[in-house]
Design an enzyme around this catalytic site. Sequence first.
Site, PDB file in Angstrom:
ATOM      1  N   GLY A  74       0.790  -1.237   0.000  1.00 30.13           N
ATOM      2  CA  GLY A  74       0.000   0.000   0.000  1.00 30.13           C
ATOM      3  C   GLY A  74       0.818   1.281   0.000  1.00 30.13           C
ATOM      4  O   GLY A  74       0.351   2.320  -0.458  1.00 30.13           O
ATOM      5  N   ASP A 127       0.855   3.604   4.614  1.00 27.99           N
ATOM      6  CA  ASP A 127      -0.242   4.240   3.896  1.00 27.99           C
ATOM      7  C   ASP A 127      -1.354   4.669   4.852  1.00 27.99           C
ATOM      8  O   ASP A 127      -1.837   5.795   4.785  1.00 27.99           O
ATOM      9  CB  ASP A 127      -0.795   3.326   2.786  1.00 27.99           C
ATOM     10  CG  ASP A 127      -1.124   1.916   3.268  1.00 27.99           C
ATOM     11  OD1 ASP A 127      -0.919   1.615   4.470  1.00 27.99           O
ATOM     12  OD2 ASP A 127      -1.574   1.100   2.449  1.00 27.99           O
ATOM     13  N   ASP A 145      -5.121   2.048  10.467  1.00 28.31           N
ATOM     14  CA  ASP A 145      -6.538   1.695  10.473  1.00 28.31           C
ATOM     15  C   ASP A 145      -6.893   1.053  11.816  1.00 28.31           C
ATOM     16  O   ASP A 145      -6.997   1.749  12.809  1.00 28.31           O
ATOM     17  CB  ASP A 145      -6.795   0.789   9.269  1.00 28.31           C
ATOM     18  CG  ASP A 145      -8.247   0.506   9.007  1.00 28.31           C
ATOM     19  OD1 ASP A 145      -9.052   1.443   9.045  1.00 28.31           O
ATOM     20  OD2 ASP A 145      -8.595  -0.666   8.763  1.00 28.31           O
ATOM     21  N   LYS A 156      -7.272   6.567  10.378  1.00 28.62           N
ATOM     22  CA  LYS A 156      -8.717   6.377  10.488  1.00 28.62           C
ATOM     23  C   LYS A 156      -8.999   6.001  11.945  1.00 28.62           C
ATOM     24  O   LYS A 156      -9.207   4.826  12.261  1.00 28.62           O
ATOM     25  CB  LYS A 156      -9.106   5.224   9.550  1.00 28.62           C
ATOM     26  CG  LYS A 156     -10.391   5.419   8.791  1.00 28.62           C
ATOM     27  CD  LYS A 156     -10.835   4.118   8.166  1.00 28.62           C
ATOM     28  CE  LYS A 156     -10.366   3.918   6.757  1.00 28.62           C
ATOM     29  NZ  LYS A 156     -10.853   2.628   6.187  1.00 28.62           N
ATOM     30  N   PHE A 176     -14.090   3.158   3.512  1.00 28.03           N
ATOM     31  CA  PHE A 176     -13.044   2.393   2.840  1.00 28.03           C
ATOM     32  C   PHE A 176     -12.548   3.195   1.643  1.00 28.03           C
ATOM     33  O   PHE A 176     -13.322   3.588   0.779  1.00 28.03           O
ATOM     34  CB  PHE A 176     -13.574   1.031   2.393  1.00 28.03           C
ATOM     35  CG  PHE A 176     -12.476   0.115   1.964  1.00 28.03           C
ATOM     36  CD1 PHE A 176     -11.721  -0.580   2.899  1.00 28.03           C
ATOM     37  CD2 PHE A 176     -12.161  -0.026   0.610  1.00 28.03           C
ATOM     38  CE1 PHE A 176     -10.677  -1.401   2.502  1.00 28.03           C
ATOM     39  CE2 PHE A 176     -11.115  -0.843   0.205  1.00 28.03           C
ATOM     40  CZ  PHE A 176     -10.376  -1.538   1.157  1.00 28.03           C
ATOM     41  N   VAL A 177     -11.246   3.446   1.619  1.00 26.77           N
ATOM     42  CA  VAL A 177     -10.683   4.291   0.568  1.00 26.77           C
ATOM     43  C   VAL A 177      -9.743   3.510  -0.345  1.00 26.77           C
ATOM     44  O   VAL A 177      -9.153   2.505   0.063  1.00 26.77           O
ATOM     45  CB  VAL A 177      -9.933   5.512   1.166  1.00 26.77           C
ATOM     46  CG1 VAL A 177     -10.910   6.469   1.831  1.00 26.77           C
ATOM     47  CG2 VAL A 177      -8.857   5.078   2.169  1.00 26.77           C
ATOM     48  N   ASP A 203      -5.749  -0.376  -2.116  1.00 25.85           N
ATOM     49  CA  ASP A 203      -6.491  -1.217  -3.059  1.00 25.85           C
ATOM     50  C   ASP A 203      -7.822  -1.711  -2.513  1.00 25.85           C
ATOM     51  O   ASP A 203      -8.071  -1.720  -1.321  1.00 25.85           O
ATOM     52  CB  ASP A 203      -5.659  -2.450  -3.404  1.00 25.85           C
ATOM     53  CG  ASP A 203      -5.610  -3.446  -2.239  1.00 25.85           C
ATOM     54  OD1 ASP A 203      -5.204  -3.039  -1.127  1.00 25.85           O
ATOM     55  OD2 ASP A 203      -6.017  -4.610  -2.430  1.00 25.85           O
ATOM     56  N   ARG A 224      -4.923   0.760  -7.068  1.00 28.19           N
ATOM     57  CA  ARG A 224      -3.685   1.264  -6.454  1.00 28.19           C
ATOM     58  C   ARG A 224      -3.049   2.359  -7.314  1.00 28.19           C
ATOM     59  O   ARG A 224      -2.335   3.208  -6.809  1.00 28.19           O
ATOM     60  CB  ARG A 224      -2.653   0.137  -6.296  1.00 28.19           C
ATOM     61  CG  ARG A 224      -3.003  -0.923  -5.269  1.00 28.19           C
ATOM     62  CD  ARG A 224      -1.778  -1.783  -5.008  1.00 28.19           C
ATOM     63  NE  ARG A 224      -2.062  -3.052  -4.361  1.00 28.19           N
ATOM     64  CZ  ARG A 224      -2.172  -3.232  -3.046  1.00 28.19           C
ATOM     65  NH1 ARG A 224      -2.046  -2.210  -2.221  1.00 28.19           N
ATOM     66  NH2 ARG A 224      -2.416  -4.428  -2.556  1.00 28.19           N
TER      67      ARG A 224
END
Length: 180
Positions: free
Chosen positions: A43, A98, A101, A129, A152-153, A159, A165
Site C-alpha cells: 500500500g 499508507d 486503520d 482512520k 473504505f478508501v 487497493d 492502487r
Amino acid sequence: MEKNIEKVLLSEEQIQNKVAEFAAILSEEYAGKNPLFVGVLKGVVMFFADVVRKVTIPCEMDFMCLSSYGGTTTTGNVAVKKDLSVDIKGRHVVILEDIYDTGNSLAFLHKYLLSKEPASLKICTLLDKPERRKPGITLKPEMVGFTIPNEFVVGYGLDFNEHYRNLPYIGVLKPEAYQK
Ligand code: IMP
Ligand code: MG
C-alpha cells in the site's frame, strides 16, 4: 474520474502538498543521520516513492511485507511475509505507512522493529482512520498526513481486491464496486 469512484477524498494536489511537507521535515530532522526509511508493502509504494524523491539528505530504503490473519489479539495476528534486508541496530529508522486503520499492522511492526534496537524509531503515516482503532492500541504516529472518516478508501497505493492502487488520488468506492 474512474467510473467506480463515488467521490475524491484527497486530490492529487492535496496529497503532493503533504508529501512535500513531510519530505522537508524529514530532511531537516534526519540530516547527518543517514536514516533508513522502511516501507510496508504494498500500500505504501506511491507515498514512499514520492516522499523519498523529495528528501534532500542521504538516506537508505528497505521494505517489509506483513500479512494479517484478522484475529482478536492486539499484535498476535500479524506475521512477517518479507523481512528487512539490513540490520537496523543503532540506525535511525522511519516507518512509512499508507494508513493507520485498526492499528494491528503498525502496533506489531513498531514492537518488532524496537526489538532490533534501532537508535530511534518514528512512524510517518499518510492516513489515519481513528474510528477503526482497536481498543488497547495506543500507539501515536509522530507524523500523520490526514485524519479521515470511517470509509473504505482506494487509490494512491491503497487497493480493493488489488485494484485502484494506480489512481493518483484517494477516493471512496461506489457501493456497486463492492457488490460485483
Ligand atoms: P491496520 O488495520 O491498521 O492493520 O491496516 C492494515 C492495512 O490494511 C493497511 O496498511 C492498508 O494497507 C489496509 N487498509 C486499511 N484500511 C484501508 C482502506 O480504507 N482501504 C484500503 N486498504 C486499507
Ligand atoms: Mg499498508
